[in-house]
Design a protein around this motif. Sequence first.
Motif, PDB file in Angstrom:
ATOM      1  N   HIS A  94       0.813  -1.214   0.000  1.00 24.71           N
ATOM      2  CA  HIS A  94       0.000   0.000   0.000  1.00 24.71           C
ATOM      3  C   HIS A  94       0.850   1.268   0.000  1.00 24.71           C
ATOM      4  CE1 HIS A  94       0.777   0.604   4.265  1.00 24.71           C
ATOM      5  NE2 HIS A  94       0.079   1.706   4.232  1.00 24.71           N
ATOM      6  N   LEU A  95       2.123   1.134   0.404  1.00 29.09           N
ATOM      7  CA  LEU A  95       3.034   2.279   0.320  1.00 29.09           C
ATOM      8  C   LEU A  95       3.099   2.818  -1.110  1.00 29.09           C
ATOM      9  CD1 LEU A  95       5.436   3.996   1.584  1.00 29.09           C
ATOM     10  CD2 LEU A  95       6.914   2.233   0.591  1.00 29.09           C
ATOM     11  N   LEU A  96       3.021   1.922  -2.083  1.00 36.79           N
ATOM     12  CA  LEU A  96       3.140   2.304  -3.483  1.00 36.79           C
ATOM     13  C   LEU A  96       1.808   2.292  -4.230  1.00 36.79           C
ATOM     14  CD1 LEU A  96       5.781   0.169  -2.762  1.00 36.79           C
ATOM     15  CD2 LEU A  96       6.594   1.407  -4.747  1.00 36.79           C
ATOM     16  N   THR A  97       0.800   1.627  -3.676  1.00 37.88           N
ATOM     17  CA  THR A  97      -0.463   1.489  -4.399  1.00 37.88           C
ATOM     18  C   THR A  97      -1.576   2.381  -3.858  1.00 37.88           C
ATOM     19  OG1 THR A  97      -1.139  -0.365  -2.983  1.00 37.88           O
ATOM     20  CG2 THR A  97       0.068  -0.902  -5.003  1.00 37.88           C
ATOM     21  N   ILE A  98      -1.470   2.791  -2.589  1.00 38.67           N
ATOM     22  CA  ILE A  98      -2.518   3.589  -1.961  1.00 38.67           C
ATOM     23  C   ILE A  98      -2.002   4.956  -1.518  1.00 38.67           C
ATOM     24  CG2 ILE A  98      -4.073   3.735   0.033  1.00 38.67           C
ATOM     25  CD1 ILE A  98      -4.325   0.666  -0.124  1.00 38.67           C
ATOM     26  N   ASN A  99      -0.877   4.980  -0.817  1.00 32.77           N
ATOM     27  CA  ASN A  99      -0.372   6.240  -0.259  1.00 32.77           C
ATOM     28  C   ASN A  99      -0.196   7.350  -1.290  1.00 32.77           C
ATOM     29  OD1 ASN A  99      -0.385   4.817   2.095  1.00 32.77           O
ATOM     30  ND2 ASN A  99       1.748   5.214   2.639  1.00 32.77           N
ATOM     31  N   PRO A 100       0.321   7.068  -2.499  1.00 29.90           N
ATOM     32  CA  PRO A 100       0.476   8.169  -3.460  1.00 29.90           C
ATOM     33  C   PRO A 100      -0.832   8.845  -3.842  1.00 29.90           C
ATOM     34  CG  PRO A 100       1.816   6.294  -4.117  1.00 29.90           C
ATOM     35  CD  PRO A 100       0.929   5.824  -3.000  1.00 29.90           C
ATOM     36  N   SER A 101      -1.943   8.132  -3.698  1.00 30.21           N
ATOM     37  CA  SER A 101      -3.246   8.714  -4.032  1.00 30.21           C
ATOM     38  C   SER A 101      -3.879   9.440  -2.850  1.00 30.21           C
ATOM     39  CB  SER A 101      -4.204   7.608  -4.508  1.00 30.21           C
ATOM     40  OG  SER A 101      -3.702   6.950  -5.642  1.00 30.21           O
ATOM     41  N   VAL A 102      -3.328   9.244  -1.652  1.00 32.42           N
ATOM     42  CA  VAL A 102      -3.939   9.783  -0.436  1.00 32.42           C
ATOM     43  C   VAL A 102      -3.156  10.959   0.134  1.00 32.42           C
ATOM     44  CG1 VAL A 102      -4.591   9.240   1.941  1.00 32.42           C
ATOM     45  CG2 VAL A 102      -4.980   7.566   0.134  1.00 32.42           C
ATOM     46  N   ASP A 109       8.817  10.008  -3.592  1.00 32.54           N
ATOM     47  CA  ASP A 109       8.045   9.371  -4.655  1.00 32.54           C
ATOM     48  C   ASP A 109       8.465   7.911  -4.659  1.00 32.54           C
ATOM     49  OD1 ASP A 109       7.067   8.248  -6.986  1.00 32.54           O
ATOM     50  OD2 ASP A 109       7.413  10.018  -8.204  1.00 32.54           O
ATOM     51  N   PRO A 110       7.650   7.015  -4.069  1.00 30.27           N
ATOM     52  CA  PRO A 110       8.114   5.636  -3.893  1.00 30.27           C
ATOM     53  C   PRO A 110       8.392   4.917  -5.207  1.00 30.27           C
ATOM     54  CG  PRO A 110       5.770   5.797  -3.431  1.00 30.27           C
ATOM     55  CD  PRO A 110       6.275   7.196  -3.577  1.00 30.27           C
ATOM     56  N   HIS A 111       7.703   5.287  -6.283  1.00 27.40           N
ATOM     57  CA  HIS A 111       7.945   4.636  -7.564  1.00 27.40           C
ATOM     58  C   HIS A 111       9.240   5.115  -8.208  1.00 27.40           C
ATOM     59  CE1 HIS A 111       4.043   2.584  -7.826  1.00 27.40           C
ATOM     60  NE2 HIS A 111       3.569   3.634  -7.198  1.00 27.40           N
ATOM     61  N   ARG A 112       9.646   6.314  -7.889  1.00 30.49           N
ATOM     62  CA  ARG A 112      10.886   6.855  -8.435  1.00 30.49           C
ATOM     63  C   ARG A 112      12.080   6.594  -7.516  1.00 30.49           C
ATOM     64  NH1 ARG A 112      10.939  12.994  -7.927  1.00 30.49           N
ATOM     65  NH2 ARG A 112      11.562  12.336  -5.811  1.00 30.49           N
ATOM     66  N   ASP A 113      11.839   6.645  -6.198  1.00 30.71           N
ATOM     67  CA  ASP A 113      12.942   6.620  -5.235  1.00 30.71           C
ATOM     68  C   ASP A 113      13.270   5.231  -4.705  1.00 30.71           C
ATOM     69  OD1 ASP A 113      13.005   9.365  -5.517  1.00 30.71           O
ATOM     70  OD2 ASP A 113      11.714   9.723  -3.779  1.00 30.71           O
ATOM     71  N   LEU A 114      12.426   4.243  -5.013  1.00 32.51           N
ATOM     72  CA  LEU A 114      12.660   2.877  -4.540  1.00 32.51           C
ATOM     73  C   LEU A 114      12.558   1.910  -5.702  1.00 32.51           C
ATOM     74  CD1 LEU A 114      10.394   3.017  -1.341  1.00 32.51           C
ATOM     75  CD2 LEU A 114      12.895   3.034  -1.351  1.00 32.51           C
ATOM     76  N   VAL A 115      13.295   0.802  -5.601  1.00 29.20           N
ATOM     77  CA  VAL A 115      13.222  -0.245  -6.624  1.00 29.20           C
ATOM     78  C   VAL A 115      12.928  -1.576  -5.936  1.00 29.20           C
ATOM     79  CG1 VAL A 115      15.736  -0.594  -6.532  1.00 29.20           C
ATOM     80  CG2 VAL A 115      14.437  -1.406  -8.508  1.00 29.20           C
ATOM     81  N   ALA A 299       4.818  -4.676 -12.177  1.00 26.59           N
ATOM     82  CA  ALA A 299       3.523  -4.811 -12.855  1.00 26.59           C
ATOM     83  C   ALA A 299       2.398  -4.957 -11.835  1.00 26.59           C
ATOM     84  CB  ALA A 299       3.551  -6.002 -13.802  1.00 26.59           C
ATOM     85  N   TRP A 300       2.612  -5.752 -10.785  1.00 30.01           N
ATOM     86  CA  TRP A 300       1.629  -5.923  -9.710  1.00 30.01           C
ATOM     87  C   TRP A 300       1.280  -4.563  -9.108  1.00 30.01           C
ATOM     88  CZ3 TRP A 300      -0.466 -10.021  -6.413  1.00 30.01           C
ATOM     89  CH2 TRP A 300      -0.907  -9.583  -5.159  1.00 30.01           C
ATOM     90  N   LEU A 301       2.308  -3.778  -8.805  1.00 26.69           N
ATOM     91  CA  LEU A 301       2.096  -2.476  -8.181  1.00 26.69           C
ATOM     92  C   LEU A 301       1.317  -1.542  -9.101  1.00 26.69           C
ATOM     93  CD1 LEU A 301       5.639  -1.997  -6.613  1.00 26.69           C
ATOM     94  CD2 LEU A 301       3.530  -2.550  -5.402  1.00 26.69           C
ATOM     95  N   ARG A 302       1.636  -1.567 -10.380  1.00 28.28           N
ATOM     96  CA  ARG A 302       0.953  -0.704 -11.344  1.00 28.28           C
ATOM     97  C   ARG A 302      -0.533  -1.051 -11.428  1.00 28.28           C
ATOM     98  NH1 ARG A 302       3.279  -2.370 -15.826  1.00 28.28           N
ATOM     99  NH2 ARG A 302       1.568  -3.844 -16.172  1.00 28.28           N
ATOM    100  N   ASP A 303      -0.837  -2.333 -11.551  1.00 30.66           N
ATOM    101  CA  ASP A 303      -2.231  -2.758 -11.696  1.00 30.66           C
ATOM    102  C   ASP A 303      -3.033  -2.518 -10.420  1.00 30.66           C
ATOM    103  OD1 ASP A 303      -1.496  -3.551 -14.218  1.00 30.66           O
ATOM    104  OD2 ASP A 303      -1.378  -5.686 -13.740  1.00 30.66           O
ATOM    105  N   THR A 304      -2.420  -2.807  -9.279  1.00 37.32           N
ATOM    106  CA  THR A 304      -3.116  -2.636  -8.005  1.00 37.32           C
ATOM    107  C   THR A 304      -3.360  -1.164  -7.710  1.00 37.32           C
ATOM    108  OG1 THR A 304      -2.050  -4.646  -7.167  1.00 37.32           O
ATOM    109  CG2 THR A 304      -3.075  -3.196  -5.545  1.00 37.32           C
ATOM    110  N   ARG A 305      -2.387  -0.324  -8.031  1.00 38.17           N
ATOM    111  CA  ARG A 305      -2.553   1.109  -7.795  1.00 38.17           C
ATOM    112  C   ARG A 305      -3.714   1.664  -8.621  1.00 38.17           C
ATOM    113  NH1 ARG A 305       1.653   6.240  -8.689  1.00 38.17           N
ATOM    114  NH2 ARG A 305       0.176   7.790  -7.882  1.00 38.17           N
ATOM    115  N   ALA A 306      -3.857   1.210  -9.861  1.00 36.42           N
ATOM    116  CA  ALA A 306      -4.933   1.709 -10.719  1.00 36.42           C
ATOM    117  C   ALA A 306      -6.294   1.413 -10.106  1.00 36.42           C
ATOM    118  CB  ALA A 306      -4.823   1.087 -12.106  1.00 36.42           C
ATOM    119  N   ARG A 307      -6.456   0.217  -9.516  1.00 37.64           N
ATOM    120  CA  ARG A 307      -7.736  -0.140  -8.909  1.00 37.64           C
ATOM    121  C   ARG A 307      -8.040   0.731  -7.699  1.00 37.64           C
ATOM    122  NH1 ARG A 307      -8.393  -6.051  -6.446  1.00 37.64           N
ATOM    123  NH2 ARG A 307      -6.695  -5.264  -5.193  1.00 37.64           N
ATOM    124  N   TRP A 308      -7.051   0.864  -6.789  1.00 40.08           N
ATOM    125  CA  TRP A 308      -7.302   1.644  -5.584  1.00 40.08           C
ATOM    126  C   TRP A 308      -7.435   3.130  -5.887  1.00 40.08           C
ATOM    127  CZ3 TRP A 308      -9.415  -1.245  -2.466  1.00 40.08           C
ATOM    128  CH2 TRP A 308      -8.912  -2.468  -2.038  1.00 40.08           C
TER     129      TRP A 308
END
Length: 318
Positions: A94-102, A109-115, A299-308
């Motif tokens: 949720h750090l990468l799939t929910i928090n950026p939207s909230v 930026d967890p998608h840019r700053d973490l791998v 890919a998991w993170l991208r798809d899950t983030r879109a739903r949330w």
Amino acid sequence: MRLPARLFLALFLLAAAPWARAAGYPDHPVKLVVNFAAGGPLDLIARLIAEQAASRLKQPVIVENRAGAGGNIGAEYVARSPKDGYTALVSIDHLLTINPSVYKNMGLDPHRDLVPAGIFGTTSQVLVAHPKLGLKDFRDFLARARKEDLTYASAGLASPGHLTFELLKARTGIRGTHVPYKGNAPALSDVVAGHVPLAFVASTNTLPYVRSGALQALVTSAATRNPQLPQVPTAQEQGVPDFDVQFSQIVLFPAGTPAAVVKTWEGLLHDILESPEVRRQLDQMAVTPFWADSARTTAWLRDTRARWDALIRTLDIQ
């Protein structure tokens, strides 16, 4: 050109190994930062990873807890750490799939700053009810919740329990008023006490209460039943369409960490999950062993983030 026998053997063994270390890595202890408090489900998983990784890497792997701001504080600390592979983050997705939207400002930026190095496992949510509600089963709950505005607890705004219940509302047309708490422990405590009748809670936390009869388990959020609660049906089995909610545990490094180090941990996580003893421990914690390499995790993170993100926009959560 023929390779020398010793070099050929070394290359063969390297290729045959399930994972291989980056050259010279590690030569001193590795730190795993958990972005939630000690003693919780994520912390237990991190300590299991640390124990297993230490025996394979032949170096101490130390767990350090840096909780706060929905996991953002620990994540920011890791993102700002040296990019040498000696500081990693163990987080829920949720750090990468929910928090950026909230959060307007996460501190990173967890998608840019973490791998991601990979996913280690997944956990589902269980909808639990206090026995005083007198529900027969999940279908009885749906019938009641379409007529009554029942209250439900969660660990806070945009927490897994909050969003899972709201997704159920969107899929079924039920009603429900959210009662946010500051964490899973106080939320679950009030449900057990009967102050709030319902909650979606991580499977790991519900097991002792369901087994003792203190709480009634109505349904699980994943597409498959929980082995620890085999009698509890899934939402999909009960006719809820497109309902498969799972949260993954991920190991991440600061962006810019050498690819060879990330690859080492990618394979290491896979190797750890091959252990029957590790799988037994995860089963006891109601965690489903699930490995994904760095690319599949992305890919998991991208798809899950879109739903949330779509649900969060509808609910206007900030």
